[in-house]
Design a protein around this motif. Structure first.
Motif, PDB file in Angstrom:
ATOM      1  N   ARG A 183       0.835  -1.210   0.000  1.00 32.95           N
ATOM      2  CA  ARG A 183       0.000   0.000   0.000  1.00 32.95           C
ATOM      3  C   ARG A 183       0.865   1.252   0.000  1.00 32.95           C
ATOM      4  O   ARG A 183       0.604   2.217  -0.723  1.00 32.95           O
ATOM      5  N   THR A 211      -6.834   2.966  -1.289  1.00 36.86           N
ATOM      6  CA  THR A 211      -7.414   2.691   0.021  1.00 36.86           C
ATOM      7  C   THR A 211      -7.213   1.217   0.360  1.00 36.86           C
ATOM      8  O   THR A 211      -7.078   0.374  -0.548  1.00 36.86           O
ATOM      9  N   PRO A 212      -7.211   0.883   1.642  1.00 40.28           N
ATOM     10  CA  PRO A 212      -7.081  -0.527   2.017  1.00 40.28           C
ATOM     11  C   PRO A 212      -8.172  -1.407   1.389  1.00 40.28           C
ATOM     12  O   PRO A 212      -7.898  -2.521   0.953  1.00 40.28           O
ATOM     13  N   LYS A 213      -9.395  -0.890   1.343  1.00 40.43           N
ATOM     14  CA  LYS A 213     -10.509  -1.656   0.777  1.00 40.43           C
ATOM     15  C   LYS A 213     -10.271  -1.976  -0.698  1.00 40.43           C
ATOM     16  O   LYS A 213     -10.440  -3.114  -1.135  1.00 40.43           O
ATOM     17  N   VAL A 214      -9.879  -0.971  -1.463  1.00 40.03           N
ATOM     18  CA  VAL A 214      -9.664  -1.166  -2.897  1.00 40.03           C
ATOM     19  C   VAL A 214      -8.452  -2.066  -3.135  1.00 40.03           C
ATOM     20  O   VAL A 214      -8.478  -2.937  -4.017  1.00 40.03           O
ATOM     21  N   THR A 227      -7.362  -4.424  -1.157  1.00 36.43           N
ATOM     22  CA  THR A 227      -7.804  -5.776  -0.810  1.00 36.43           C
ATOM     23  C   THR A 227      -8.629  -6.382  -1.939  1.00 36.43           C
ATOM     24  O   THR A 227      -8.411  -7.528  -2.341  1.00 36.43           O
ATOM     25  N   GLN A 228      -9.573  -5.611  -2.478  1.00 35.73           N
ATOM     26  CA  GLN A 228     -10.415  -6.104  -3.573  1.00 35.73           C
ATOM     27  C   GLN A 228      -9.578  -6.447  -4.805  1.00 35.73           C
ATOM     28  O   GLN A 228      -9.793  -7.485  -5.441  1.00 35.73           O
ATOM     29  N   THR A 229      -8.633  -5.582  -5.128  1.00 35.53           N
ATOM     30  CA  THR A 229      -7.808  -5.814  -6.311  1.00 35.53           C
ATOM     31  C   THR A 229      -6.915  -7.031  -6.114  1.00 35.53           C
ATOM     32  O   THR A 229      -6.779  -7.867  -7.014  1.00 35.53           O
ATOM     33  N   ARG A 257      -7.487  -9.616  -4.188  1.00 31.18           N
ATOM     34  CA  ARG A 257      -8.334 -10.814  -4.242  1.00 31.18           C
ATOM     35  C   ARG A 257      -8.648 -11.186  -5.686  1.00 31.18           C
ATOM     36  O   ARG A 257      -8.629 -12.358  -6.059  1.00 31.18           O
TER      37      ARG A 257
END
Length: 126
Positions: free
Chosen positions: A51, A58-61, A63-65, A67
């Protein structure tokens, strides 16, 4: 459907709107995948290191990417049994094969950024 993409001798055609290769192209050219591949090219990184290396995600994005990239076989996720928990991300062989094309695109973008900015300014002038 314009092509038979379930046959053993698949003939993928990026120009065919029904071809699954379009989803592959969309994924590898999204906003974050090229930056993740570039960051992981030198070796495995922890989530926080990744990161920080990328900046602006962002941490959320992230993480999604990650995954999605793991699902596509581009990265591996290796949790360690340490306390506190640690997770390392690393490019797979398939992910490593993407590094050279992404590096070429990065060099092109960096080498032509000034000309593109000038073109935008000229275009936007009244």
């Amino acid at each position: 459907m314009a092509g038979n993409f379930s046959s053993p001798d698949r003939a993928f055609d990026i120009m065919d709107p029904h071809c699954p290769s379009r989803t592959v192209l969309r994924h590898v050219t999204d906003r974050w995948t090229p930056l993740i591949v570039t960051s992981l090219e030198a070796g495995p990184l922890r989530f926080s290191q990744l990161r920080e290396s990328i900046g602006g995600v962002t941490p959320k994005v992230l993480t999604q990417t990650l995954r999605s990239m793991e699902r596509d076989g581009l990265v591996t996720r290796r949790p360690s049994g340490t306390v506190p928990p640690r997770v390392d991300y690393e490019l797979t062989e398939l992910g490593k094969s993407l590094a050279d094309p992404i590096d070429a695109l990065r060099r092109w973008a960096e080498g032509n950024a000034e000309a593109i900015i000038r073109s935008r300014e000229d275009y936007d002038e009244p």
